[in-house]
Scaffold this active site. Sequence first.
Site, mmCIF file in Angstrom:
data_model
loop_
_atom_site.group_PDB
_atom_site.id
_atom_site.type_symbol
_atom_site.label_atom_id
_atom_site.label_comp_id
_atom_site.label_asym_id
_atom_site.label_seq_id
_atom_site.Cartn_x
_atom_site.Cartn_y
_atom_site.Cartn_z
ATOM 1 N N GLN A 264 39.567 47.012 38.438
ATOM 2 C CA GLN A 264 40.686 46.983 39.379
ATOM 3 C C GLN A 264 41.585 48.192 39.160
ATOM 4 O O GLN A 264 42.053 48.443 38.042
ATOM 5 C CB GLN A 264 41.533 45.721 39.264
ATOM 6 C CG GLN A 264 42.512 45.693 40.446
ATOM 7 C CD GLN A 264 43.528 44.595 40.376
ATOM 8 O OE1 GLN A 264 44.273 44.491 39.407
ATOM 9 N NE2 GLN A 264 43.577 43.771 41.404
ATOM 10 N N CYS B 55 50.190 43.159 43.362
ATOM 11 C CA CYS B 55 51.072 43.029 42.205
ATOM 12 C C CYS B 55 52.519 43.350 42.594
ATOM 13 O O CYS B 55 52.785 44.392 43.192
ATOM 14 C CB CYS B 55 50.620 43.961 41.087
ATOM 15 S SG CYS B 55 51.698 43.857 39.657
ATOM 16 N N PRO C 198 41.625 39.333 37.899
ATOM 17 C CA PRO C 198 42.180 40.362 37.005
ATOM 18 C C PRO C 198 43.535 39.895 36.484
ATOM 19 O O PRO C 198 44.370 39.454 37.265
ATOM 20 C CB PRO C 198 42.340 41.579 37.928
ATOM 21 C CG PRO C 198 42.435 41.027 39.311
ATOM 22 C CD PRO C 198 41.660 39.738 39.311
HETATM 23 C C1 LIG Z 1 49.140 37.252 33.016
HETATM 24 C C2 LIG Z 1 48.710 37.623 34.405
HETATM 25 C C3 LIG Z 1 48.428 38.941 34.703
HETATM 26 C C4 LIG Z 1 48.013 39.309 35.998
HETATM 27 N N1 LIG Z 1 47.650 40.599 36.238
HETATM 28 C C5 LIG Z 1 47.104 40.927 37.443
HETATM 29 C C6 LIG Z 1 46.536 42.206 37.663
HETATM 30 O O1 LIG Z 1 46.473 43.066 36.788
HETATM 31 N N2 LIG Z 1 46.041 42.464 38.909
HETATM 32 C C7 LIG Z 1 46.047 41.531 39.912
HETATM 33 O O2 LIG Z 1 45.561 41.804 41.013
HETATM 34 N N3 LIG Z 1 46.573 40.320 39.715
HETATM 35 C C8 LIG Z 1 47.074 39.984 38.503
HETATM 36 N N4 LIG Z 1 47.513 38.720 38.278
HETATM 37 C C9 LIG Z 1 47.434 37.724 39.385
HETATM 38 C C10 LIG Z 1 46.098 36.969 39.323
HETATM 39 O O3 LIG Z 1 45.007 37.842 39.484
HETATM 40 C C11 LIG Z 1 46.044 35.880 40.404
HETATM 41 O O4 LIG Z 1 46.107 36.503 41.665
HETATM 42 C C12 LIG Z 1 47.199 34.891 40.303
HETATM 43 O O5 LIG Z 1 47.390 34.471 38.954
HETATM 44 C C13 LIG Z 1 46.948 33.671 41.186
HETATM 45 O O6 LIG Z 1 45.769 33.006 40.816
HETATM 46 P P1 LIG Z 1 45.798 31.664 39.901
HETATM 47 O O7 LIG Z 1 46.726 30.706 40.564
HETATM 48 O O8 LIG Z 1 44.367 31.186 39.872
HETATM 49 O O9 LIG Z 1 46.299 32.072 38.553
HETATM 50 C C14 LIG Z 1 47.932 38.331 37.002
HETATM 51 C C15 LIG Z 1 48.223 37.006 36.700
HETATM 52 C C16 LIG Z 1 48.599 36.641 35.418
HETATM 53 C C17 LIG Z 1 48.885 35.193 35.096
#
Ligand SMILES: Cc1cc2nc3c(=O)[nH]c(=O)nc-3n(C[C@H](O)[C@H](O)[C@H](O)COP(=O)(O)O)c2cc1C
Length: 327
Positions: A64, A94, A11
Amino acid sequence: MRHNRLLMVAPMMDWTDRHCRYFHRLLAPSAWLYTEMVTTGALLHGDVPRHLAFDRSEHPLALQLGGSDPDDLARCCQLAAQWGYDEINLNVGCPSDRVQRGAFGACLMREPELVRDCLIAMREASTVPVSIKSRIGVDELDSWAFFENFYRIVAGSGVQRVIVHARKAWLQGLSPKQNREIPELDYARVYRLKTEFPQFEVIINGGITSVAQIEPHLQNVDGVMIGRAAYQTPWMLTACERLLGAAGHRPERDQILQQMIDYACRQQAEGVPVRHIGRHLLGLYHGQPGGKQWRRQMSECLQNHAAGPESWRRQWQQPGSLSAEVA
Ligand SMILES: Cc1cc2nc3c(=O)[nH]c(=O)nc-3n(C[C@H](O)[C@H](O)[C@H](O)COP(=O)(O)O)c2cc1C
C-alpha cells in the site's frame, strides 16, 4: 455454502508488518495480505529493503502506497514490481493529520481527477495490478452522488480492484481512531457501487468481526477485508479461510505457535528483536481457557529481553496456567 470470493487482511500501520503477515499467512493460506502504508517519500528517500522486504510465503501480497504525485507513485510502483509484489494499492482513506499535511490519504477523495491520474501513472509504470482503498465520503461530501462521481472519474484509470471502508472520514476534529468508529457504516452504498459499476471488483471493509457477518456481504460484493478483528482475534482468520479458501484448513493453535517460535528463532539469528514478532501473537489464544493468562505471561516475557522465543511455549505450559483461568 462456499464462495469464489476474496478474503483480505487490511493494511494497518504498526500492526501489519512483515512478521504479522507471516503469522496471518499461517492462519489464512489464501488471504490477500496488505503491507502497512508506505509513503512515496519514505520509499524514494529512505531504506528500501526495510520497507519492501518480505517472506515468500506472504504471497499474494499487496504494497500500500501513500502519495499524490503521479511521478513519485510511478517510481514506487517500479520498485514494487522489482521486489515481486502482487498488487499495489493507493491509500485514499487515511484521515491522519500527518497524511493530510502531505495532501494524500482520505483528502484525495476531494480530487478525483488527481486520483485517476495517479492510478494511470501507477498502472503504466509496471505490469503489477493497481488497486485503490477509499472511504465512502469525506466531511460534508457524503452523498451517493459524490461517491458515484468519484468512482465514475476513477474508473477512467482502468483500475479494477476497489476496496471501500464503508464509512466516511471526518478530516477535522476526529483522530484516526475515532474515524474508524464514529462515522456510521453504510454498507448499502458499497453494494450499490458494485451494482452500478459491475466492472469493478468491489471489496467491502469496516466493522466485520465474525465469520457470520461475512455471508451477507458476499451476496453483494466480491470480497471482504478485515482489519482490527483479524489482528485482535486472529484465530477468526482460520474460519474465514474455511469459508473463502481451503475448506479443510484446521490448524491447531499450539501448532501455529510452534511455527511462529521457529520463525522467531530464525529471525533472531538475523538480529531481529523477538518482541517485534511476539507482540503480534498476543491474541492467539483469545477466548480460550487460559488465554488471558497466556497473554499476560507473554507480555511479561516480551519485556524480558533475555527471554528467547522458546519461552513463549514454556509460558503456556506452566503448571496451573489453565486452572488459574478456569477458577
Ligand atoms: C492500527 C491501525 C492502522 C491502520 N493503518 C492503515 C493504513 O496504513 N492504511 C489504510 O488504508 N488503512 C489503515 N487502517 C484502516 C484499516 O485498514 C481498516 O480500513 C479499518 O480499520 C476498518 O476496518 P475494520 O473495521 O475491519 O478494522 C488502520 C487501522 C488500524 C486499526
